[in-house]
Design a protein around this motif. Structure first.
Motif, mmCIF file in Angstrom:
data_model
loop_
_atom_site.group_PDB
_atom_site.id
_atom_site.type_symbol
_atom_site.label_atom_id
_atom_site.label_comp_id
_atom_site.label_asym_id
_atom_site.label_seq_id
_atom_site.Cartn_x
_atom_site.Cartn_y
_atom_site.Cartn_z
ATOM 1 N N MET A 101 0.857 -1.178 0.000
ATOM 2 C CA MET A 101 0.000 0.000 0.000
ATOM 3 C C MET A 101 0.895 1.230 0.000
ATOM 4 N N MET A 102 0.344 2.330 -0.421
ATOM 5 C CA MET A 102 1.086 3.573 -0.395
ATOM 6 C C MET A 102 0.860 4.252 0.953
ATOM 7 N N ARG A 103 1.936 4.715 1.551
ATOM 8 C CA ARG A 103 1.812 5.449 2.803
ATOM 9 C C ARG A 103 1.167 6.801 2.515
ATOM 10 N N PRO A 104 0.368 7.324 3.435
ATOM 11 C CA PRO A 104 -0.290 8.624 3.223
ATOM 12 C C PRO A 104 0.705 9.745 2.939
ATOM 13 N N GLU A 105 1.873 9.690 3.571
ATOM 14 C CA GLU A 105 2.894 10.721 3.338
ATOM 15 C C GLU A 105 3.365 10.706 1.884
ATOM 16 N N THR A 106 3.523 9.492 1.326
ATOM 17 C CA THR A 106 3.959 9.358 -0.072
ATOM 18 C C THR A 106 2.917 9.943 -1.007
ATOM 19 N N LEU A 107 1.646 9.676 -0.742
ATOM 20 C CA LEU A 107 0.573 10.226 -1.563
ATOM 21 C C LEU A 107 0.588 11.753 -1.509
ATOM 22 N N LYS A 108 0.750 12.314 -0.331
ATOM 23 C CA LYS A 108 0.789 13.778 -0.191
ATOM 24 C C LYS A 108 1.942 14.370 -0.978
ATOM 25 N N ILE A 109 3.118 13.733 -0.916
ATOM 26 C CA ILE A 109 4.282 14.228 -1.666
ATOM 27 C C ILE A 109 4.000 14.176 -3.160
ATOM 28 N N LEU A 110 3.430 13.061 -3.643
ATOM 29 C CA LEU A 110 3.109 12.952 -5.069
ATOM 30 C C LEU A 110 2.097 14.014 -5.504
ATOM 31 N N LEU A 111 1.110 14.280 -4.677
ATOM 32 C CA LEU A 111 0.116 15.306 -5.012
ATOM 33 C C LEU A 111 0.739 16.697 -5.060
ATOM 34 N N VAL A 112 1.648 16.986 -4.151
ATOM 35 C CA VAL A 112 2.336 18.290 -4.153
ATOM 36 C C VAL A 112 3.193 18.428 -5.411
ATOM 37 N N ILE A 113 3.912 17.370 -5.775
ATOM 38 C CA ILE A 113 4.741 17.401 -6.990
ATOM 39 C C ILE A 113 3.846 17.610 -8.215
ATOM 40 N N ALA A 114 2.733 16.882 -8.287
ATOM 41 C CA ALA A 114 1.812 17.009 -9.419
ATOM 42 C C ALA A 114 1.243 18.420 -9.500
ATOM 43 N N LEU A 115 0.875 18.978 -8.378
ATOM 44 C CA LEU A 115 0.344 20.345 -8.343
ATOM 45 C C LEU A 115 1.401 21.340 -8.809
ATOM 46 N N HIS A 116 2.609 21.178 -8.301
ATOM 47 C CA HIS A 116 3.715 22.079 -8.654
ATOM 48 C C HIS A 116 4.039 22.023 -10.145
ATOM 49 N N ARG A 117 3.959 20.838 -10.732
ATOM 50 C CA ARG A 117 4.304 20.667 -12.152
ATOM 51 C C ARG A 117 3.101 20.782 -13.079
ATOM 52 N N GLY A 118 1.907 20.985 -12.521
ATOM 53 C CA GLY A 118 0.715 21.144 -13.348
ATOM 54 C C GLY A 118 0.216 19.853 -13.968
ATOM 55 N N TRP A 119 0.532 18.728 -13.352
ATOM 56 C CA TRP A 119 0.103 17.436 -13.876
ATOM 57 C C TRP A 119 -1.381 17.229 -13.618
ATOM 58 N N VAL A 120 -2.009 16.441 -14.486
ATOM 59 C CA VAL A 120 -3.407 16.060 -14.296
ATOM 60 C C VAL A 120 -3.434 14.775 -13.476
ATOM 61 N N ILE A 121 -4.253 14.775 -12.439
ATOM 62 C CA ILE A 121 -4.380 13.598 -11.571
ATOM 63 C C ILE A 121 -5.598 12.798 -12.021
ATOM 64 N N ARG A 122 -5.421 11.503 -12.172
ATOM 65 C CA ARG A 122 -6.523 10.622 -12.543
ATOM 66 C C ARG A 122 -6.651 9.518 -11.522
ATOM 67 N N GLN A 123 -7.852 9.054 -11.339
ATOM 68 C CA GLN A 123 -8.125 7.981 -10.383
ATOM 69 C C GLN A 123 -8.808 6.850 -11.115
ATOM 70 N N TRP A 124 -8.483 5.621 -10.746
ATOM 71 C CA TRP A 124 -9.127 4.450 -11.314
ATOM 72 C C TRP A 124 -9.955 3.775 -10.246
ATOM 73 N N ASP A 125 -11.048 3.223 -10.675
ATOM 74 C CA ASP A 125 -11.826 2.355 -9.805
ATOM 75 C C ASP A 125 -11.972 1.040 -10.557
ATOM 76 N N VAL A 126 -11.333 0.021 -10.072
ATOM 77 C CA VAL A 126 -11.400 -1.283 -10.716
ATOM 78 C C VAL A 126 -12.593 -2.032 -10.135
ATOM 79 N N VAL A 127 -13.586 -2.285 -10.966
ATOM 80 C CA VAL A 127 -14.782 -2.992 -10.526
ATOM 81 C C VAL A 127 -14.425 -4.446 -10.261
ATOM 82 N N ALA A 128 -14.843 -4.934 -9.111
ATOM 83 C CA ALA A 128 -14.619 -6.335 -8.725
ATOM 84 C C ALA A 128 -13.136 -6.706 -8.817
#
Length: 177
Positions: A101-128
């Motif tokens: 699993m990803m640690r919450p701190e790692t997710l926060k760092i990735l989100l900050v980097i994405a925000l800083h670089r203007g990246w688009v964030i996408r989420q997947w939901d895998v059914v079943a």
């Protein structure tokens, strides 16, 4: 709160005897259709189960999904394996139950980097998701069908609640990605 007293998470008996019993029956049917669609199990006779194998029990887990305004969105039923009835070395390896699993701190760092670089964030939901993970071990489960008869299944894919389900799904996801 007493066990089974939450109306959004009824026990099997409560769901089957409630005024919403028809809705819960449809939810169980949808879940069984998913299990068949993904080839999760093969029905077998009890005599086909090797003597040294442990049969894992299953149960239904129910939840009422709600809209933001509190009204009912849908009734969801999930068939789960009772993983605590599995025996190490017979239906799973003790070193193959860990799922990264990803640690919450790692997710926060990735989100900050994405925000800083203007990246688009996408989420997947895998059914079943777990229902798409192939098992390394032969796992046999018992089920009670809608007619109240005991059925036996040999699992081809993981079932929610099995000790190795998360690990097997992670391996499947790694192959896909």
């Amino acid at each position: 709160m007493a066990f089974g007293s939450d109306p959004d998470h009824p026990t099997d008996e409560q769901a089957r005897n409630s005024p919403e019993a028809a809705e819960w029956a449809k939810a169980r049917e949808r879940e069984r259709d998913q299990l068949v669609k993904y080839g999760v199990f093969t029905k077998i006779k009890k005599s086909d189960i090797p003597e040294d194998s442990k049969v894992v029990d299953t149960k239904w887990v129910y939840v009422v999904k709600r809209k933001p305004n509190g009204t009912t969105e849908k009734y969801k039923a999930r068939k789960v394996g009772r993983g605590f009835t599995q025996e190490a070395g017979i239906s799973y390896d003790t070193d193959k139950t860990y799922a990264q699993m990803m640690r919450p701190e790692t997710l926060k760092i990735l989100l900050v980097i994405a925000l800083h670089r203007g990246w688009v964030i996408r989420q997947w939901d895998v059914v079943a998701a777990y229902l798409q993970a192939t098992l390394d071990y032969d796992v046999y489960v018992s089920d009670i069908n809608e007619q109240g008869e005991v059925e036996y299944w040999k699992l081809n894919k993981a079932l929610y609640g099995l000790k190795q389900a998360g690990h097997e799904w992670f391996k499947t996801l790694q192959k896909i990605l």
